[in-house]
Design an enzyme around this catalytic site. Structure first.
Site, mmCIF file in Angstrom:
data_model
loop_
_atom_site.group_PDB
_atom_site.id
_atom_site.type_symbol
_atom_site.label_atom_id
_atom_site.label_comp_id
_atom_site.label_asym_id
_atom_site.label_seq_id
_atom_site.Cartn_x
_atom_site.Cartn_y
_atom_site.Cartn_z
ATOM 1 N N ARG A 181 -13.112 -2.080 -1.866
ATOM 2 C CA ARG A 181 -12.772 -1.746 -0.474
ATOM 3 C C ARG A 181 -13.937 -1.149 0.331
ATOM 4 N NH1 ARG A 181 -9.207 1.344 1.113
ATOM 5 N NH2 ARG A 181 -8.187 -0.038 2.592
ATOM 6 N N ARG A 219 0.798 -1.214 0.000
ATOM 7 C CA ARG A 219 0.000 0.000 0.000
ATOM 8 C C ARG A 219 0.842 1.281 0.000
ATOM 9 N NH1 ARG A 219 -5.024 -0.149 2.221
ATOM 10 N NH2 ARG A 219 -4.327 -1.937 3.424
ATOM 11 N N CYS A 272 -26.057 -4.915 -8.624
ATOM 12 C CA CYS A 272 -27.317 -5.290 -7.982
ATOM 13 C C CYS A 272 -27.128 -5.717 -6.523
ATOM 14 C CB CYS A 272 -27.941 -6.433 -8.760
ATOM 15 S SG CYS A 272 -26.864 -7.868 -8.748
ATOM 16 N N GLU A 273 -26.423 -4.927 -5.770
ATOM 17 C CA GLU A 273 -26.177 -5.257 -4.358
ATOM 18 C C GLU A 273 -26.316 -3.976 -3.551
ATOM 19 O OE1 GLU A 273 -24.906 -8.266 -3.030
ATOM 20 O OE2 GLU A 273 -24.437 -9.306 -4.901
HETATM 21 N N1 LLP Z 1 3.181 -9.168 2.871
HETATM 22 C C1 LLP Z 1 2.201 -10.062 3.027
HETATM 23 C C2 LLP Z 1 2.522 -11.454 3.312
HETATM 24 C C3 LLP Z 1 0.863 -9.643 2.922
HETATM 25 O O1 LLP Z 1 -0.111 -10.536 3.071
HETATM 26 C C4 LLP Z 1 0.562 -8.278 2.650
HETATM 27 C C5 LLP Z 1 -0.803 -7.820 2.542
HETATM 28 C C6 LLP Z 1 1.650 -7.396 2.465
HETATM 29 C C7 LLP Z 1 2.941 -7.881 2.599
HETATM 30 C C8 LLP Z 1 1.472 -5.945 2.125
HETATM 31 O O2 LLP Z 1 0.730 -5.247 3.052
HETATM 32 P P1 LLP Z 1 0.550 -3.659 2.942
HETATM 33 O O3 LLP Z 1 1.910 -3.028 3.049
HETATM 34 O O4 LLP Z 1 -0.045 -3.375 1.623
HETATM 35 O O5 LLP Z 1 -0.320 -3.317 4.071
HETATM 36 N N2 LLP Z 1 -7.193 -5.753 0.739
HETATM 37 C C9 LLP Z 1 -6.791 -4.973 1.889
HETATM 38 C C10 LLP Z 1 -5.343 -5.168 2.261
HETATM 39 C C11 LLP Z 1 -4.997 -6.613 2.524
HETATM 40 C C12 LLP Z 1 -3.540 -6.827 2.739
HETATM 41 C C13 LLP Z 1 -3.196 -8.260 2.547
HETATM 42 N N3 LLP Z 1 -1.831 -8.563 2.716
HETATM 43 C C14 LLP Z 1 -7.154 -3.513 1.644
HETATM 44 O O6 LLP Z 1 -7.761 -3.209 0.614
HETATM 45 O O7 LLP Z 1 -6.901 -2.661 2.477
#
Ligand code: LLP
Length: 428
Positions: free
Chosen positions: A320, A285, A351-352
């Site tokens: 999200r 992110r 449709c949700e």
């Molecule tokens: N490493 C692993 C093993 C992970 O599972 C994840 C994210 C990251 C790194 C990176 O995380 P970040 O730096 O992006 O926080 N769909 C959700 C976020 C799910 C994150 C899943 N794993 C959202 O839209 O906020």
């Protein structure tokens, strides 16, 4: 009025990103449209590296591909001297296509299939296991040179409950005891190099949290070293660095964070005589989140019990808000200078009931034909989009100093059927 920050600009009431006019982009490429600013990705990656590396030179940034797997974006990130973390075989393939070297790629899966473990082994990437018992499966066909385990250090944090990956209620990681078992088995099998990993949650905004968990990981590593007698070549403290989504929300102080984590790491490795192992982080992110906006066109406004502003961006395009009730700021790209004066629900065409991008959002008057810009759409935006309701997935454009290039074409109905096979008997 909205506060417009780089890579966005307000030029006479029109929103620009990376020097490109968003209203013109929406006209030229259609909507929904993901627009990513190359410069912002580079700045984010450089800011992260600068936050850690001066304080601990044996440092590596690995990008978590799952946040945004567009090849052009992967190539931009790779050119900033980074590695990559892949969650599956397909992401290993994408990383290689984007030019990442095998030794810079790690594979962090969970509940892995044997075939995927085999693929990862043959790809010569670093394998990071989520359970000591998975090692036994892996050892049936190969003895990798390096292994690491994903630890659950007993705590977790995340912006939404669904984003907490450490502590008691999670399917991820292993305890210190299981880690000892895992590393012993690995040593016995002849594995030579070891790493240790954690990923305890996503979109965390507290600086101190990261040094707290770093300390915990180092403590666990020291315990493993004592019990098993191995040396760690690398520590991966995961990603999870938050970005601000809400107006007025303070940014994470990444410089303070990097300095603090590096200091904690140096103190811990010294205390336990762990040498000078490589320190890795694995964010998604933070690198791509604020580099992209999502452009939507307003097609119809309904005034019923509430005002519903219907756009071509729905939960199929950006999941999200529906999944986490996540907040994304929204601007009217073609009329930036107007003041807020109504509360509206901004929705898609799915449709949700959960197909809501913003609920009860204070906005200036919105008109049909307006272009809305949904902010911070670069991470887990396109990546989690779908073809639900038979909607083609969005196009993606890359902008760089005012110049725009298409990096993913809009899908069409042929993309829905390309893999389908209709038995001849049904064609009569
Ligand atoms: N490493 C692993 C093993 C992970 O599972 C994840 C994210 C990251 C790194 C990176 O995380 P970040 O730096 O992006 O926080 N769909 C959700 C976020 C799910 C994150 C899943 N794993 C959202 O839209 O906020």
């Amino acid at each position: 009025m909205w506060k417009i920050e780089p890579p966005l600009e307000n030029r006479k009431g029109t929103l620009y990103i990376g020097g490109a006019n968003t209203v013109e982009l929406a006209e030229k490429f259609g909507t929904p449209l993901y627009v990513t600013d190359e410069g912002r990705i580079r700045e984010n990656a450089r800011r992260l590296i600068r936050a850690f590396k001066p304080h601990y030179s044996n440092f590596k940034l690995k990008y978590a591909i799952k946040a945004n797997n567009n090849l052009s974006i992967l190539r931009i990130i790779r050119s900033e001297d980074t590695g990559a973390d892949a969650s599956c075989a397909e992401e290993i393939k994408l990383a290689k296509m984007a030019g990442f070297e095998a030794h810079d790629i790690s594979y962090t899966g969970n509940y892995n299939s044997s075939s995927e473990l085999k693929f990862a082994t043959n790809s010569n990437v670093i394998i990071n296991l989520d359970d000591a018992a998975i090692l036994a499966k892996l050892l049936k066909f190969a003895v990798p040179e390096t292994i690491s385990f994903r630890i659950n250090p007993g705590v977790g944090r995340g912006k939404y409950s669904g984003l907490v990956f450490g502590g008691g209620k999670t399917k991820f990681g292993i305890s210190a005891e299981d880690a000892i078992e895992g590393y012993s088995a690995a040593k016995k099998a002849g594995i030579k190099r070891f790493g240790i990993h954690m990923m305890t949650g996503s979109c965390v905004m507290e600086v101190d949290y990261f040094s707290e968990i770093t300390e915990k990981l180092v403590d666990i590593a020291a315990q493993v070293k004592r019990e098993v007698g191995i040396k760690f070549d690398f520590f991966n403290i995961g990603g999870g660095f938050g970005i601000s989504y809400q107006p007025g929300e303070e940014d994470l102080d990444i410089n303070a964070l990097g300095k603090q984590v590096a200091q904690t790491f140096k103190d811990g490795t010294k205390k336990y005589s762990l040498g000078e192992p490589e320190l890795m982080i694995e964010p998604g992110r933070y690198i791509v989140g604020d580099s992209a906006i999502l452009l939507a066109r307003v097609h119809h406004i309904k005034h019923s019990a509430k005002t519903y502003v219907g756009t071509d961006v729905g939960m199929n395009t950006l999941l999200r808000p529906a999944l986490y009730k996540a907040y994304h700021q929204i601007f009217i790209a073609n009329r930036l200078n107007e003041k807020s004066k109504q509360r509206v629900n901004i929705c898609g065409q799915i449709c949700e009931n959960t197909d809501m991008i913003a609920e009860d959002r204070e906005m200036p008057e919105i008109r049909e034909g307006d272009v809305l810009a949904i902010l911070n759409a670069g991470a887990y935006g396109f990546a989690m989009s779908s073809q639900y309701n038979s909607r083609p997935r969005a196009a993606e454009v890359l902008v760089n100093r005012g110049y725009a290039e298409i990096i993913r074409e809009r899908e069409s109905v042929s993309d829905f059927i390309i893999r389908q096979r209709v038995p001849a008997r049904l064609m009569k």
